[in-house]
Every structure is written in C-alpha cells, then in structure tokens.
Design an enzyme around this catalytic site. Structure first.
Site, PDB file in Angstrom:
ATOM      1  N   SER A  62     -85.127  49.179   6.214  1.00  0.00           N
ATOM      2  CA  SER A  62     -84.634  49.834   4.993  1.00  0.00           C
ATOM      3  C   SER A  62     -85.657  50.751   4.332  1.00  0.00           C
ATOM      4  O   SER A  62     -85.304  51.617   3.553  1.00  0.00           O
ATOM      5  CB  SER A  62     -84.152  48.786   3.991  1.00  0.00           C
ATOM      6  OG  SER A  62     -85.230  47.988   3.548  1.00  0.00           O
ATOM      7  N   ARG A  63     -86.942  50.549   4.630  1.00  0.00           N
ATOM      8  CA  ARG A  63     -87.962  51.336   3.927  1.00  0.00           C
ATOM      9  C   ARG A  63     -89.109  51.717   4.861  1.00  0.00           C
ATOM     10  O   ARG A  63     -89.244  51.187   5.952  1.00  0.00           O
ATOM     11  CB  ARG A  63     -88.540  50.520   2.763  1.00  0.00           C
ATOM     12  CG  ARG A  63     -87.510  50.204   1.691  1.00  0.00           C
ATOM     13  CD  ARG A  63     -88.131  49.471   0.519  1.00  0.00           C
ATOM     14  NE  ARG A  63     -88.884  48.303   0.961  1.00  0.00           N
ATOM     15  CZ  ARG A  63     -89.775  47.657   0.195  1.00  0.00           C
ATOM     16  NH1 ARG A  63     -90.022  48.073  -1.013  1.00  0.00           N
ATOM     17  NH2 ARG A  63     -90.403  46.589   0.650  1.00  0.00           N
ATOM     18  N   ASN A  87     -89.928  45.590  13.679  1.00  0.00           N
ATOM     19  CA  ASN A  87     -90.742  46.280  12.681  1.00  0.00           C
ATOM     20  C   ASN A  87     -91.019  45.427  11.441  1.00  0.00           C
ATOM     21  O   ASN A  87     -91.983  45.665  10.729  1.00  0.00           O
ATOM     22  CB  ASN A  87     -90.028  47.582  12.276  1.00  0.00           C
ATOM     23  CG  ASN A  87     -90.674  48.254  11.093  1.00  0.00           C
ATOM     24  OD1 ASN A  87     -91.776  48.784  11.186  1.00  0.00           O
ATOM     25  ND2 ASN A  87     -90.008  48.214   9.945  1.00  0.00           N
ATOM     26  N   TYR A 139    -102.713  38.511   9.004  1.00  0.00           N
ATOM     27  CA  TYR A 139    -101.964  39.655   9.544  1.00  0.00           C
ATOM     28  C   TYR A 139    -102.517  40.059  10.914  1.00  0.00           C
ATOM     29  O   TYR A 139    -101.760  40.328  11.846  1.00  0.00           O
ATOM     30  CB  TYR A 139    -102.084  40.819   8.545  1.00  0.00           C
ATOM     31  CG  TYR A 139    -101.162  41.990   8.787  1.00  0.00           C
ATOM     32  CD1 TYR A 139     -99.780  41.865   8.635  1.00  0.00           C
ATOM     33  CD2 TYR A 139    -101.674  43.243   9.116  1.00  0.00           C
ATOM     34  CE1 TYR A 139     -98.941  42.966   8.821  1.00  0.00           C
ATOM     35  CE2 TYR A 139    -100.842  44.336   9.301  1.00  0.00           C
ATOM     36  CZ  TYR A 139     -99.475  44.194   9.156  1.00  0.00           C
ATOM     37  OH  TYR A 139     -98.652  45.275   9.333  1.00  0.00           O
ATOM     38  N   ALA A 145    -104.010  38.099  13.002  1.00  0.00           N
ATOM     39  CA  ALA A 145    -103.622  37.035  13.941  1.00  0.00           C
ATOM     40  C   ALA A 145    -102.184  37.234  14.412  1.00  0.00           C
ATOM     41  O   ALA A 145    -101.872  37.137  15.600  1.00  0.00           O
ATOM     42  CB  ALA A 145    -103.775  35.665  13.281  1.00  0.00           C
ATOM     43  N   ALA A 146    -101.287  37.521  13.458  1.00  0.00           N
ATOM     44  CA  ALA A 146     -99.868  37.700  13.790  1.00  0.00           C
ATOM     45  C   ALA A 146     -99.673  38.905  14.706  1.00  0.00           C
ATOM     46  O   ALA A 146     -98.992  38.824  15.731  1.00  0.00           O
ATOM     47  CB  ALA A 146     -99.051  37.870  12.506  1.00  0.00           C
ATOM     48  N   LYS A 147    -100.282  40.031  14.333  1.00  0.00           N
ATOM     49  CA  LYS A 147    -100.102  41.250  15.115  1.00  0.00           C
ATOM     50  C   LYS A 147    -100.842  41.175  16.453  1.00  0.00           C
ATOM     51  O   LYS A 147    -100.370  41.695  17.473  1.00  0.00           O
ATOM     52  CB  LYS A 147    -100.573  42.468  14.314  1.00  0.00           C
ATOM     53  CG  LYS A 147     -99.761  42.728  13.043  1.00  0.00           C
ATOM     54  CD  LYS A 147     -98.291  42.985  13.333  1.00  0.00           C
ATOM     55  CE  LYS A 147     -97.539  43.513  12.113  1.00  0.00           C
ATOM     56  NZ  LYS A 147     -96.118  43.750  12.404  1.00  0.00           N
ATOM     57  N   ILE A 157    -100.751  54.735   7.223  1.00  0.00           N
ATOM     58  CA  ILE A 157     -99.563  55.587   7.149  1.00  0.00           C
ATOM     59  C   ILE A 157     -99.072  55.582   5.706  1.00  0.00           C
ATOM     60  O   ILE A 157     -99.053  54.536   5.056  1.00  0.00           O
ATOM     61  CB  ILE A 157     -98.445  55.050   8.076  1.00  0.00           C
ATOM     62  CG1 ILE A 157     -98.968  54.820   9.513  1.00  0.00           C
ATOM     63  CG2 ILE A 157     -97.241  55.981   8.083  1.00  0.00           C
ATOM     64  CD1 ILE A 157     -99.429  56.043  10.277  1.00  0.00           C
TER      65      ILE A 157
END
Length: 245
Positions: free
Chosen positions: A12-13, A91, A156, A158-160, A189
C-alpha cells in the site's frame, strides 16, 4: 485467456506501492495489494493502478500470522477459481530499531515474524501450485542491512539476512521448474520509512550522492518479475548507489 496474478505484500505504501504500479502497468498483471492496517493507503494505491489502466484488488491479512495468511489466501483462491499466481513479491517488513543490549523480546520477535515468517507464510502457500504450473517469479525484498548488517538494527539485519540465505536455498530447489527466486537489497530509498533520517548527513556515505527513488527499485523488481530474467536466480541484487560495493 487465464488472468495472470501477482501478489505484493505490504503493497500500500513506499517501495511496495511503486512495485504494485509497475507490475500492473508494465507487465499487465492483476495485482493483489496486501495490507495489514492502512486501508486508506491501500485504496489509494488501487485507485492509482486503475487510473493508469491497470487492474488490481486489495487483500487484508497480517503476513506474520500463519492462520491469518492462510485464511485470506484460501478465501481468495475459492473466489477466483483457476487463477494463476505467477509473481510473489515479499515486501512487507517492519523496523524496531535499537541497540541489541536494550532490545525487548517483542522488538526482536515482531521484526522476525513479519519479514522472515511472512516470507514463509506467503511463499509456502503458493509454491506447490507454481511447481505444478512450471513457472514462477519469487522476489524477496531484503535490505543493505541484511547483506552487510547495520548497527542498531540487529533484529532487522537478522530477519533480512535469513531471507538472503533462504532465497539462495529455495532458488536451487525450484529452478528446474522455471521458477526463479531472487532478492533485492535496497539502500537508502526515499519513503515514509526513511523520512525521519538525516538525509544530508547520510548522503555523504553514498557514492551516488543521493537517496534512491522507490520507482528505481520497482524497475528492478519488474525486470526480475518478467520473462526476460529467466536465467537469473538465487541472486541478491544491491540497489544502493554504491554504498556497499
């Protein structure tokens, strides 16, 4: 003619929204725009797609919840018999930044649940169908944090980072069936997520001397989602202005 579908989680964004618009317009997919809480933003994205002559619909579920994801996607499948899901863009992601020594259990768990378990919950739902159809494009949105690690983002990263490894493994499992699995790792970005960052300071670290645009990331994702990218799989493609090279 069978309608071809693409699903973008967290669509959505920001980067997700740019990807939705690109897949609908350039690749003529009917795009499922997944959102969790911001229905207004999801509807605005849907209107933008339709204004540009594309087709899409919104679908609400929390990727972090296996039950919620299964229920929403099963309902969608029943309502759209024979629909062929060709493209999945994982995403959806959240950040709960802070130094590891002060990190609360929920700040760790919620970030892992959304990014990593979200990848499992959504991709696993469709993977057998893709294998039967002998075609698919799975694109995982990771981050410079998942490739080089970012202080203050151990959760973050770790997750990615886990998704980076999963991308490489799954790519090898499904390549014979013409399914590609790749990851896109954006740097800084311009989106809501980076709005609070000190752009003037951070730009000094970036060889390209600017933040990237969501549309630039969407262009790369659209290429990986297209028929042209059939021999690229298991790759992690950095899009960060040279920050990590």
């Amino acid at each position: 003619m069978t309608k071809k579908y693409a699903l973008v989680t967290g669509g959505s964004r920001g980067i997700g929204k740019a990807i939705v618009l690109k897949l609908a317009k350039d690749l003529q997919y009917h795009v499922l725009i997944n959102y969790q809480s911001n229905e207004q933003a999801a509807l605005e994205t849907l209107q933008m797609v339709e204004k540009e002559g594309g087709s899409a619909e919104i679908i609400k579920f929390n990727v972090a919840s296996f039950e919620d994801t299964q229920a929403a996607l099963n309902n969608w499948k029943q309502a759209n018999e024979g629909a062929v899901m060709e493209v999945i863009v994982n995403n959806a992601g959240i950040t709960r930044d802070g130094l590891f020594m002060w990190m609360q259990p929920n700040d760790w768990k919620s970030v892992i649940d959304t990014s990593l378990n979200g990848f499992y919950n959504v991709t696993n739902f469709f993977i057998q169908e893709m294998l039967r159809n002998k075609y698919g494009r799975i694109i995982n949105m990771v981050s410079v944090s998942g490739v080089k690690g970012t202080p203050g983002q151990t959760n973050y990263s770790a997750a990615k980072g886990a998704i980076v490894a999963a991308t490489k493994a799954l790519a090898q499992e499904v390549a014979k069936r013409k399914i590609t699995v790749n990851a896109v790792a954006p740097g800084f970005i311009k989106t809501d997520m980076t709005a609070d960052l000190d752009e003037k300071e951070l730009v000094k670290m970036i060889p390209a001397n600017r933040f990237g645009e969501a549309e630039e990331v969407a262009d790369l994702v659209a290429f990986l989602a297209s028929k042209k990218s059939g021999y690229i799989t298991g790759e992690i493609i950095n899009i960060n202005g040279g920050i990590y090279s």
